[in-house]
Design a protein around this motif. Structure first.
Motif, PDB file in Angstrom:
ATOM      1  N   ASP A 337       0.861  -1.178   0.000  1.00  0.00           N
ATOM      2  CA  ASP A 337       0.000   0.000   0.000  1.00  0.00           C
ATOM      3  C   ASP A 337       0.895   1.226   0.000  1.00  0.00           C
ATOM      4  O   ASP A 337       1.699   1.428   0.915  1.00  0.00           O
ATOM      5  CB  ASP A 337      -0.900   0.001   1.235  1.00  0.00           C
ATOM      6  CG  ASP A 337      -1.694   1.300   1.335  1.00  0.00           C
ATOM      7  OD1 ASP A 337      -2.518   1.545   0.451  1.00  0.00           O
ATOM      8  OD2 ASP A 337      -1.444   2.086   2.269  1.00  0.00           O
ATOM      9  N   LEU A 338       0.783   2.020  -1.059  1.00  0.00           N
ATOM     10  CA  LEU A 338       1.717   3.132  -1.256  1.00  0.00           C
ATOM     11  C   LEU A 338       1.695   4.111  -0.093  1.00  0.00           C
ATOM     12  O   LEU A 338       2.748   4.531   0.404  1.00  0.00           O
ATOM     13  CB  LEU A 338       1.408   3.845  -2.579  1.00  0.00           C
ATOM     14  CG  LEU A 338       2.372   4.975  -2.949  1.00  0.00           C
ATOM     15  CD1 LEU A 338       3.812   4.477  -3.066  1.00  0.00           C
ATOM     16  CD2 LEU A 338       1.947   5.644  -4.255  1.00  0.00           C
ATOM     17  N   GLN A 339       0.495   4.462   0.392  1.00  0.00           N
ATOM     18  CA  GLN A 339       0.443   5.455   1.471  1.00  0.00           C
ATOM     19  C   GLN A 339       1.142   4.941   2.732  1.00  0.00           C
ATOM     20  O   GLN A 339       1.896   5.682   3.361  1.00  0.00           O
ATOM     21  CB  GLN A 339      -1.013   5.820   1.779  1.00  0.00           C
ATOM     22  CG  GLN A 339      -1.142   7.014   2.729  1.00  0.00           C
ATOM     23  CD  GLN A 339      -0.580   8.304   2.109  1.00  0.00           C
ATOM     24  OE1 GLN A 339      -1.009   8.722   1.037  1.00  0.00           O
ATOM     25  NE2 GLN A 339       0.425   8.906   2.760  1.00  0.00           N
ATOM     26  N   LEU A 341       3.536   2.857   2.826  1.00  0.00           N
ATOM     27  CA  LEU A 341       4.985   2.857   2.544  1.00  0.00           C
ATOM     28  C   LEU A 341       5.551   4.269   2.733  1.00  0.00           C
ATOM     29  O   LEU A 341       6.612   4.444   3.338  1.00  0.00           O
ATOM     30  CB  LEU A 341       5.225   2.376   1.111  1.00  0.00           C
ATOM     31  CG  LEU A 341       6.682   2.366   0.662  1.00  0.00           C
ATOM     32  CD1 LEU A 341       7.457   1.259   1.372  1.00  0.00           C
ATOM     33  CD2 LEU A 341       6.791   2.185  -0.847  1.00  0.00           C
TER      34      LEU A 341
ATOM     35  N   GLU B 251       3.507   2.783  -9.379  1.00  0.00           N
ATOM     36  CA  GLU B 251       2.061   2.756  -9.117  1.00  0.00           C
ATOM     37  C   GLU B 251       1.334   3.801  -9.961  1.00  0.00           C
ATOM     38  O   GLU B 251       0.242   3.564 -10.463  1.00  0.00           O
ATOM     39  CB  GLU B 251       1.801   3.023  -7.632  1.00  0.00           C
ATOM     40  CG  GLU B 251       2.463   1.993  -6.728  1.00  0.00           C
ATOM     41  CD  GLU B 251       1.458   1.055  -6.072  1.00  0.00           C
ATOM     42  OE1 GLU B 251       0.436   1.548  -5.579  1.00  0.00           O
ATOM     43  OE2 GLU B 251       1.709  -0.165  -6.059  1.00  0.00           O
ATOM     44  N   PHE B 280       5.313  -4.824  -3.713  1.00  0.00           N
ATOM     45  CA  PHE B 280       4.791  -3.864  -4.688  1.00  0.00           C
ATOM     46  C   PHE B 280       5.058  -4.366  -6.119  1.00  0.00           C
ATOM     47  O   PHE B 280       4.949  -3.606  -7.072  1.00  0.00           O
ATOM     48  CB  PHE B 280       5.455  -2.491  -4.492  1.00  0.00           C
ATOM     49  CG  PHE B 280       4.947  -1.756  -3.272  1.00  0.00           C
ATOM     50  CD1 PHE B 280       3.923  -0.826  -3.384  1.00  0.00           C
ATOM     51  CD2 PHE B 280       5.476  -2.020  -2.021  1.00  0.00           C
ATOM     52  CE1 PHE B 280       3.442  -0.158  -2.266  1.00  0.00           C
ATOM     53  CE2 PHE B 280       4.995  -1.361  -0.902  1.00  0.00           C
ATOM     54  CZ  PHE B 280       3.981  -0.428  -1.018  1.00  0.00           C
ATOM     55  N   ALA B 418      -0.745  10.120  -1.097  1.00  0.00           N
ATOM     56  CA  ALA B 418      -0.483   9.355  -2.319  1.00  0.00           C
ATOM     57  C   ALA B 418      -1.551   9.610  -3.381  1.00  0.00           C
ATOM     58  O   ALA B 418      -1.268   9.568  -4.580  1.00  0.00           O
ATOM     59  CB  ALA B 418      -0.397   7.866  -1.999  1.00  0.00           C
TER      60      ALA B 418
END
Lengths: 351, 620
Positions: A337-339, A341, B251, B280, B418
């Motif tokens: 999950d990018l956020q 990270l 992403e 990822f 993000a």
């Protein structure tokens, strides 16, 4: 063709329908010298590719620099003509990231063994799902006739008017020493054998090195003649067949046996008896016998040259292991999950 | 006895010791606690290339400098207010940077005759008068640590090794830093070695208590939190920030991230960081050499990945031919160059900006590439995303020029949301793009987008798009081999025009001139942003006017740069090289540039730059 025949291609999409050699010919005019051994190899490959049964757009040929490296231009697949010696590295990135492709590398003795030697040995030990066709003509062709890493010592060329000083590489020995899982040798003019070896390589998961003895009729004509001339070849060359006794000669009078000192040697079968002749085992875990076979040939006279599949053993390919690692980490940690990270583990709030 | 508490607005601390003394870890922990308190901060690790130079020698000294304040700051500080010297070598190597009156904490246990001799001290500086200019705190750190750990199940050697935690405890007391983060850190780091964990925790707590009780420290300091924009913060170092930027770019574009890399200082941490984030979908490939690193990345780019190779200057030299191939193939590829001192092996652990011209021109033939340079550790994140956008939209290799200072320096970072980051599309080719004279639908791999001049990205596996490309010149449009002179001339110009066209998507450069009346512009690029900004503040505080601008896109330059350069009487360009940006600016814009250069392996000091600016102002 089914996935059972080519397990290494199980992730590659199948062709919609039957394909022919014609489907694999590109519209580009072939520009090798008339009489070059490359023509025969190209023709054999074009005829062989339909047998894979995979979608043409999922086949990629990557090459380096040299006469042989023009090969991809003449095939109607995806093709990448790269820079000198680097094709195995480029193909490694492609094959590792795209399991749905059948990736082939075209290289020569200078490209693969001199400037690109490092990439070749590391591709072999990693066992990336690549099939490397090494066209060995024992000379630099595109730069017009300098000696190569496979030229016999003492060779007179433009750059060695007094004879070359370098001892030559034996590509099969080198590949076996580099932990290769599939190593074979074949000859440009023997289409049937060439096709058999290509088929075996395609079925192998991981890196396959196929050394193809190829004639450069301009700068090193006749380099492999003892293996081609119908008068000499049968007594000079042995064909390795898995499970079969290693015998050769016009009357199959020669065979390979193990000497009391431990090494192997070529003998007259009648002198030791048939039961003393070694059987070829391409699947042997230990590469010792394959290596010993690769040392039998005299690099100058070519006497006792084996062709065929020296070694074909199973070891998970690099790209499979890479995919499995990504999958297992993702399963363990969950999809990233990018956020989270970006936030990291050590934050504070300013209000 | 309650000690006096003094409020300070900013402090610069330098921890210095032997490479094996754990100074980087000590600095990191102090930084983390400081960040959590809400101070603004900036850090500068300074360590040797040798992993463990002989103990106690000058080449083995490793240092970590931290600047923290109750207001926003831009640099790790010119000179320390406090030097912690764990041995005579650390003292000798760092004393020259210490201003008179500064605090000096020395570990007396290491000031033995033998250790003093190793670094050429004929007498003990703690005992003679040579340190009279400083406020010396002579503390027996090693022996007090060993004493505090009596009864713990650790060897004497392990007890001695915990002295950095004792020192950290003392400093955390001195500057009123919280302990919880460090204690949690030690519990997690040594979870599998409970004896070592307990010893380190005890050493930390003993150091703290020593500060509280000893008369050697009569004052405790407080530095209030800085006023910063509201939001969630973390501390971030340049290399991890760049890594996160690459993952974010993956992403944002929907492309899988592939890194092909070979270990090299100071870039390896990007490989380490990315290899931790396989969930990822990140693929990391440690290649057999620099060339294979970029080769594999280029292969992955051909296959449709967001492909990256990471390296430093010597690695770029090895990758040059492959970068040229990427220029010719017109594929997206990120080349991260974390610059270090050169030429050759140079200064592997020190910073420099001397690869700009290598990035611009270091290939055979006309081989233009885009170049983006981050200006601070946290900006490495955004620079990575911007470089990826350019690479993907323009099908071109893009350099990211970071450097050793950005890579290892850290600062607080307002963590971005993000969902607000800009997305960009690969727009893979999906079908034929050209109709032949006979009506046949064809695919031409070099038929360009009229706006961007980018060619189609046609990845293997796309039916009907089978094509062959390579490093030989291609015919415009159709992409087959062409040796035609006019075609080559056209293709060379097209490749250049494509890179030039990127300027249309680059934001205008902004000038910071609070007065609006400055006649002198300080123009920089890359990691000099902080020191230049701090220098401008010093000059303005002294009552003079000066303008600052910073170039993020070095190729192509922002469209308004010419106008900006012509708007000032004098333009000063400070660089950690011998004038590489200055050379480009003079050549392109025919303007006079005052080039100020240092190649000392360390960032500029702001007071020194302020002096340079003042001299120019006075000469007007």
């Amino acid at each position: 063709m089914t996935t059972n025949t080519f397990p290494a291609l199980s992730l590659v999409p199948k062709a919609d329908g039957p394909q022919s050699a014609k489907d694999f010919k590109s519209d580009q005019e072939v520009r090798w010298c008339p009489g070059c051994g490359d023509y025969a190899i190209l023709s054999a490959v074009q005829s062989f590719l339909p047998d894979l049964g995979v979608a043409r757009e999922n086949i990629v040929f990557v090459s380096g620099i040299g006469c042989s490296s023009r090969f991809p231009y003449y095939l109607d697949t995806f093709g990448l003509h790269s820079i000198h010696g680097r094709a195995p590295a480029i193909a490694t990135g492609l094959a590792s990231s795209r399991p749905d492709l059948s990736v082939w590398v075209i290289t020569g003795d200078g490209d693969a063994l001199s400037i690109g030697g490092n990439h070749l040995i590391h591709a072999l030990r990693r066992n990336v799902n690549l099939k490397i066709l090494l066209f060995n003509n024992r000379i630099y062709g595109l730069t017009k006739g300098q000696y190569s890493p496979t030229s016999e010592q003492g060779k007179i060329t433009k750059s060695t008017p007094e004879g070359s000083l370098d001892y030559s590489f034996n590509p099969v020995s080198l590949a076996l020493g580099a932990e290769a899982t599939f190593v074979a040798r074949t000859i440009d003019s023997d289409r049937k054998h060439l096709t058999e070896v290509l088929t075996a390589a395609a079925a192998h998961e991981g890196t396959a090195l196929i050394e193809i003895y190829q004639n450069c009729n301009i700068f090193n004509d006749g380099a492999w003649e003892p293996l081609k001339d119908s008068d000499t070849r049968d007594d000079t060359m042995m064909r390795l067949v898995h499970g079969q006794p290693i015998r050769f000669g016009k009357d199959m009078q020669f065979g390979v046996t193990r000497a009391v000192e431990g090494h192997i040697k070529v003998v007259e079968v009648s002198s030791v008896g048939e039961e003393a002749i070694l059987r070829h085992d391409a699947h042997a875990k230990d590469p010792g016998l394959a290596f010993a076979l690769s040392r039998l040939a005299n690099p100058r006279t070519l006497q006792n040259t084996p062709i065929g599949v020296f070694r074909d053993v199973e070891r998970p390919s690099y790209d499979r292991l890479l995919r499995e690692q990504v999958a297992s980490v993702t399963e363990k940690k969950g999809k990233g999950d990018l956020q989270s990270l970006l936030n990291g583990n050590d934050t504070w709030n300013v209000s | 006895m309650a000690k006096q508490v003094v409020k300070l607005s900013k402090v610069v601390i330098r921890f210095a010791g032997d490479s094996g003394d754990g100074m980087q870890l000590t600095g990191d922990r102090f930084t983390s606690e400081t960040a959590g308190l809400g101070n603004d901060l900036s850090t500068l690790p300074d360590f040797p290339a040798e992993i463990r130079a002989p103990a106690g020698t000058l080449p083995g000294v490793s240092a970590f400098q931290l600047h923290f304040a109750d207001h926003d700051i831009m640099t790790p500080g010119d000179a320390p207010n406090v030097l912690v010297a764990m041995n005579p070598a650390a003292l000798k190597a760092n004393l020259k940077d210490l201003p008179r009156g500064a605090d000096l904490i020395v570990n007396t246990d290491e000031f033995t005759k033998r250790n003093l001799e190793k670094v050429g001290y004929s007498s003990n500086p703690i005992e003679d008068d040579s340190l009279d200019a400083y406020n010396v705190h002579a503390v027996a750190l090693t022996s007090m640590t060993v004493e505090a750990l009596k009864g713990f199940a650790v060897s004497k050697k392990d007890a001695e090794r915990a002295k950095n935690m004792y020192a950290l405890g003392l400093l955390c007391w001195l500057y009123n830093r919280p302990s919880q983060g460090t204690l949690d850190f030690l519990r997690s780091k040594f979870a599998s070695k409970p004896d070592i964990m307990n010893a380190n925790i005890a050493a930390y707590e003993a150091g703290w208590s020593f500060g509280e009780t000893t008369e050697a420290f009569s004052v405790q300091y407080e530095i209030a939190p800085a006023t910063m924009p509201a939001g969630l913060y973390r501390n971030i170092t340049g290399n991890p920030a760049l890594s996160l930027g690459l993952i974010a770019a993956s992403e944002l574009s929907g492309l899988p991230l592939f890194l092909g890399s070979y270990p090299i200082t100071p870039a390896s941490d990007i490989l380490h960081e990315l290899s931790k984030h396989k969930n990822f979908g990140v693929m990391t490939f440690q290649a057999e050499d620099e060339i294979a690193g970029i080769g594999a990345a280029l292969g992955a780019a051909y296959g449709g990945a967001l492909a990256v190779t990471t390296t430093s200057g010597p690695g770029v030299a090895l990758k040059s031919e492959a970068i040229g191939l990427a220029v010719s193939l017109e594929l997206p590829l990120l080349i991260v160059d974390v610059q270090r001192g050169g030429p050759s092996t140079g200064l592997p652990t020190k910073t420099e900006q001397s690869d700009l011209l290598q990035a611009m021109f270091g290939r055979n033939g006309e081989a233009p590439v885009a170049i983006v340079a981050p200006q601070s550790p946290s900006d490495c994140f955004f620079a990575a995303i911007e470089a990826a956008r350019i690479a993907v939209e323009y099908r071109t290799p893009v350099f990211i020029l970071s450097d050793g200072y950005l890579a290892n320096g850290s600062e607080p970072w307002l963590v971005p949301d993000a969902s607000t980051l800009p997305t960009f599309e690969p727009n893979f080719a999906t079908g034929p793009n050209h109709t032949a004279a006979d009506g046949t639908e064809e695919f031409w791999p070099y038929l360009r987008d009229p706006e961007t001049l980018a060619r189609p990205w046609a990845i293997p596996g796309t039916k009907g798009l089978e094509h062959r490309i390579g490093g030989i010149e291609k015919a415009d449009g159709i992409g087959t081999i062409s040796y035609d002179p006019d075609n080559h001339d056209k293709m060379v110009r097209l490749r250049q025009a494509k890179i030039d066209a990127i300027a249309r998507t680059i934001p205008d450069i902004k000038v910071d001139d609070p007065s609006g009346e400055a006649g002198v512009l300080i123009l920089g690029w890359g990691s000099t942003f902080g020191p230049i900004g701090a220098a401008c503040r010093l000059v303005r505080t002294a009552g003079a006017n000066v303008a600052q601008a910073h170039i993020r896109h070095l190729n192509p330059f922002p469209s308004n740069l010419a106008e900006i350069l012509r708007g000032y009487d004098k333009v000063i360009v400070p660089e950690m090289n011998l004038g590489q940006l200055a050379l480009l600016l003079r050549a392109k814009y025919l303007v006079d540039i005052i080039s100020y250069n240092q190649v000392r392996g360390m960032p500029f000091k702001s007071d020194e730059l302020a002096g340079v600016i003042t001299d120019v102002l006075e000469s007007l």
